[in-house]
Enzyme design. Structure first.
Site, PDB file in Angstrom:
ATOM      1  CE  LYS A  11      -3.700  -2.744   1.896  1.00 20.47           C
ATOM      2  NZ  LYS A  11      -4.874  -2.883   2.739  1.00 20.47           N
ATOM      3  CG  HIS A  97      -6.946  -3.491  -3.005  1.00 21.84           C
ATOM      4  ND1 HIS A  97      -7.532  -2.759  -2.000  1.00 21.84           N
ATOM      5  CD2 HIS A  97      -6.198  -4.448  -2.391  1.00 21.84           C
ATOM      6  CE1 HIS A  97      -7.124  -3.243  -0.821  1.00 21.84           C
ATOM      7  NE2 HIS A  97      -6.325  -4.263  -1.041  1.00 21.84           N
ATOM      8  CD  GLU A 167      -7.224  -8.148  -0.432  1.00 21.68           C
ATOM      9  OE1 GLU A 167      -6.256  -8.367   0.299  1.00 21.68           O
ATOM     10  OE2 GLU A 167      -7.443  -7.039  -0.925  1.00 21.68           O
ATOM     11  CB  SER A 215      -6.949  -9.328   9.284  1.00 26.15           C
ATOM     12  OG  SER A 215      -7.470  -8.018   9.178  1.00 26.15           O
ATOM     13  N   GLY A 236      -1.251  -7.461   3.532  1.00 25.06           N
ATOM     14  CA  GLY A 236      -0.944  -6.048   3.707  1.00 25.06           C
ATOM     15  C   GLY A 236       0.080  -5.844   4.808  1.00 25.06           C
TER      16      GLY A 236
HETATM   17  P1  13P Z   1      -4.156  -6.352   5.665  1.00 25.34           P
HETATM   18  O1  13P Z   1      -3.398  -7.653   5.507  1.00 25.34           O
HETATM   19  O2  13P Z   1      -3.347  -5.266   6.261  1.00 25.34           O
HETATM   20  O3  13P Z   1      -5.488  -6.572   6.350  1.00 25.34           O
HETATM   21  O4  13P Z   1      -4.499  -5.847   4.183  1.00 25.34           O
HETATM   22  C1  13P Z   1      -5.072  -6.738   3.306  1.00 25.34           C
HETATM   23  C2  13P Z   1      -5.066  -6.139   1.955  1.00 25.34           C
HETATM   24  O5  13P Z   1      -5.837  -5.229   1.666  1.00 25.34           O
HETATM   25  C3  13P Z   1      -4.076  -6.645   0.989  1.00 25.34           C
HETATM   26  O6  13P Z   1      -4.361  -6.218  -0.304  1.00 25.34           O
END
Ligand code: 13P
Length: 253
Positions: A11, A97, A167, A215, A236
């Site tokens: 990100k 996304h 996701e 997560s 993430g």
């Molecule tokens: P997290 O693993 O921080 O929850 O983020 C997931 C995500 O959006 C990956 O693209």
């Protein structure tokens, strides 16, 4: 199909170029222990060159982008197109996304980005997922709509470039206890596979990897991937904590 695929979505992290170099250098050093796990790292655009400088000889780690612009020509202030990404060493791109769908990426735009990227020679990670769960099963409709709108009439020769990342929005950016339960994931993975089977056929289904994101940490990854019936993970925050991330990969290799 047996090789697991882990995708690190950084990100808008980390906060500096030096930190980005440090993180990728550490991960790269450990990659000889990754067994049959392949890793795609998707840094912010401004770190692509440095990351590829570290991993360019790697057999385990390749570069991904978090978004792509697919319009014609070059007069597009602020955008980064397929050719530029490929020159920077990018092989994968995240499309659809939820954090981009929230901004302006409609199903139509997602499809355009997906097809153009595939035609341009990039592998596409098509992200889908419902905003929330309802006991009436509305989430199935949302996921179905997103997948159908992206892959109906997808030319057969492009299917090898398709990866689907499920996701659920409600599970992103939460605590590890709030990630999806493996049994819930198992159910929706079967649903997604049936859908792909209906749209593209059983032969093509075998070419499509299904990932889970939301997560994931070193503590829940193994169970999610094992019982959830998925081919990999889209990660993430945990992908930026080098020690945890390397441990996570070693656990599932
Ligand atoms: P997290 O693993 O921080 O929850 O983020 C997931 C995500 O959006 C990956 O693209």
């Amino acid at each position: 199909m047996s090789n697991k695929l882990i995708i690190a979505n950084w990100k808008m992290n980390p906060a500096s170029l030096d930190m980005a170099k440090e993180i990728i250098t550490e991960i790269n050093k450990e990659s000889k222990h990754f067994g049959d796990v392949n890793l795609v790292v998707c840094p912010p655009f401004v770190y692509l060159n440095e990351v590829t400088g570290v991993i360019h000889n790697s057999k385990k780690i390749v570069l991904g982008a978090q978004d792509v612009f697919v319009g014609e020509g070059v007069s597009h202030t602020g955008e980064v197109g397929i050719k530029l990404l490929k020159k920077a060493g990018v092989e994968y791109v995240l499309v659809g996304h939820s954090e981009r769908r929230e901004l302006l990426d409609t199903d139509q735009i997602v499809k355009e980005k997906m097809i153009a990227s595939m035609k341009g020679g990039l592998k596409v990670v098509l992200c889908v997922g419902e905003k929330e769960r309802s006991e009436h099963g509305d989430h199935y409709h949302e996921v179905k709509r997103q997948i159908e709108n992206a892959i109906i009439k997808l030319p057969k020769k492009l299917i090898k470039n398709l990866i689907i990342a499920y996701e659920p929005v409600w599970a992103i950016g939460k605590s590890e206890e709030e990630a999806i339960k493996p049994e819930q994931l198992h159910e929706i993975t079967i649903f997604i596979k049936r859908l792909i089977n209906d749209i593209l056929g059983s032969k093509e289904l075998k070419k499509v990897k299904i990932l889970y994101g939301g997560s994931v940490t070193k503590n829940n990854a193994k169970e999610i991937i094992g019982k959830g019936n998925v081919d990999g993970l889209l990660i993430g925050r945990e992908s930026l904590k080098v020690k945890n991330f390397v441990e996570l990969i070693k656990q599932i290799k």
